[in-house]
Motif scaffolding. Structure first.
Motif, short mmCIF file in Angstrom:
data_model
loop_
_atom_site.label_atom_id
_atom_site.label_comp_id
_atom_site.label_asym_id
_atom_site.label_seq_id
_atom_site.Cartn_x
_atom_site.Cartn_y
_atom_site.Cartn_z
N LYS A 251 0.96 -1.32 0.08
CA LYS A 251 0.10 -0.05 0.08
C LYS A 251 0.78 1.22 0.05
N THR A 253 2.49 4.84 1.07
CA THR A 253 2.64 5.67 2.01
C THR A 253 2.98 6.91 1.63
N HIS A 254 2.92 7.88 2.75
CA HIS A 254 3.56 9.26 2.33
C HIS A 254 5.10 9.42 2.34
N GLN A 255 5.74 8.36 2.82
CA GLN A 255 7.13 7.99 2.69
C GLN A 255 7.55 7.94 1.22
N ASP A 256 6.77 7.15 0.68
CA ASP A 256 7.03 6.55 -0.91
C ASP A 256 6.89 7.91 -1.57
N VAL A 292 -4.19 10.25 1.09
CA VAL A 292 -2.76 10.41 1.51
C VAL A 292 -1.98 11.25 0.19
N THR A 296 -0.12 14.99 0.90
CA THR A 296 1.28 14.77 0.96
C THR A 296 1.73 15.48 -0.16
#
Length: 330
Positions: A251, A253-256, A292, A296
């Motif tokens: 899934k 993520t904001h880090q991605d 997200v 982001t």
């Protein structure tokens, strides 16, 4: 000897091009012949429309007379195709020499005129083979593009009347990667998906859309002792920019998104030439969260998108549901 070899190569190229033109010319004449036959059958049917069974009688009679002399290409089934061909394309000037009979047999199955026009324009522009056209129809390309673009924009881009202006106009959501042959139930790593894409690169570029070229995989970025690797680097000649792909089998993520944004900034500052447009980043993920993505990225973001991938063809019901969900946002 070098001059002689160069001359031989040129002559071979001339022969090959002439043969290809001759084949296309013959196929176009065949298409025109089928159209005129279909037109005459349809006109004759109208004259006997007071008889409910006249059409079937006419095609059966013609097949019995023509097939023994001209072969199976004039069977009852084929003659019915010719009639259907004329009804689907009633104006002969709309027939394109770039399309063969096999292309038209696929296009005749499409009832929606806008959709039909789209696939005609895309086939001509991209020189799609029959197999490529069939895959694009079956993968619901037209419907997927409509999820993020209005009908007029999709047709205008297909006909070359309008150039894409940002990432969302060229990246489909979802991307359908059924050609990779991966099982939808299986657990696999990102390197497996990346490897499968590289092994099926031609099909992957076809699925991406117009103007894509492959540049590199696992492109190394060295920043003051730290190494980072961009999964896939492509270039889009229509947008004149780099397109970076990060693959996530889980899934989003904001880090991605933050990591991808860093890669985009690097390419804009270190790789992009002055005449080129800003880099586009695509996060290719198994699951995505639109909220997200929305919170982001900056509100005016046009260069980073998240696209879900599917390992199987979407059904019509799935696409209708997706379109209805998209409409709820407005």
């Amino acid at each position: 000897m070098i001059v002689t070899q160069h001359l031989l190569t040129e002559i071979k190229a001339i022969i090959t091009q002439a043969k290809e033109k001759a084949i296309r010319a013959v196929d176009h004449e065949r298409v025109l012949m089928y159209w005129h036959i279909g037109k005459r059958i349809f006109e004759e049917e109208q004259q006997g429309k007071d008889r409910a069974d006249y059409g079937e009688y006419l095609i059966k009679y013609l097949a019995e007379q023509l097939q023994p002399e001209f072969g199976n290409g004039f069977s009852r089934r084929q003659l019915a195709f010719f009639r259907q061909f004329y009804r689907a394309f009633p104006i002969v000037n709309t027939l394109c020499s770039q399309l063969g009979w096999s292309h038209y047999k696929l296009l005749m199955r499409i009832d929606n005129q806008h959709k039909k026009d789209f696939f005609i324009a895309e086939t001509i522009k991209n020189n799609w083979t029959v197999r490529q056209l069939e895959r694009q129809i079956h993968s619901q390309l037209y419907e997927r593009l409509l999820l993020s673009n209005d009908k007029e924009s999709v047709l205008a881009a297909a006909r070359g009347e309008q150039q894409p202006v940002d990432a969302k106009t060229i990246i489909k959501d979802p991307l359908v990667l059924e050609f990779l042959g991966l099982k939808r139930e299986a657990a696999y790593y990102e390197k497996d998906l990346e490897g499968a894409i590289i092994s099926n690169l031609q099909d992957f570029l076809l699925e991406l859309g117009n103007g894509f070229a492959f540049i590199a995989r696992q492109k190394r970025i060295h920043l003051e002792g730290d190494d980072f690797f961009v999964d896939l680097v492509c270039y889009n000649r229509l947008l004149q920019c780099f397109v970076l792909f990060e693959i996530k089998t889980g899934k989003l993520t904001h880090q991605d998104l933050g990591q991808l944004q860093m890669y985009v900034h690097y390419f804009d500052r270190m790789e992009k030439q002055a005449h080129e447009n800003p880099t586009i980043g695509v996060l290719l993920c198994a699951e995505k969260n639109n909220a997200v993505v929305k919170f982001t990225l900056p509100e005016n973001n046009k260069h980073i998108v998240a696209s879900k991938y599917q390992l199987y063809m979407p059904t019509e019901e799935q696409l209708i549901a997706a379109m209805e969900k998209e409409m709820e946002r407005f």
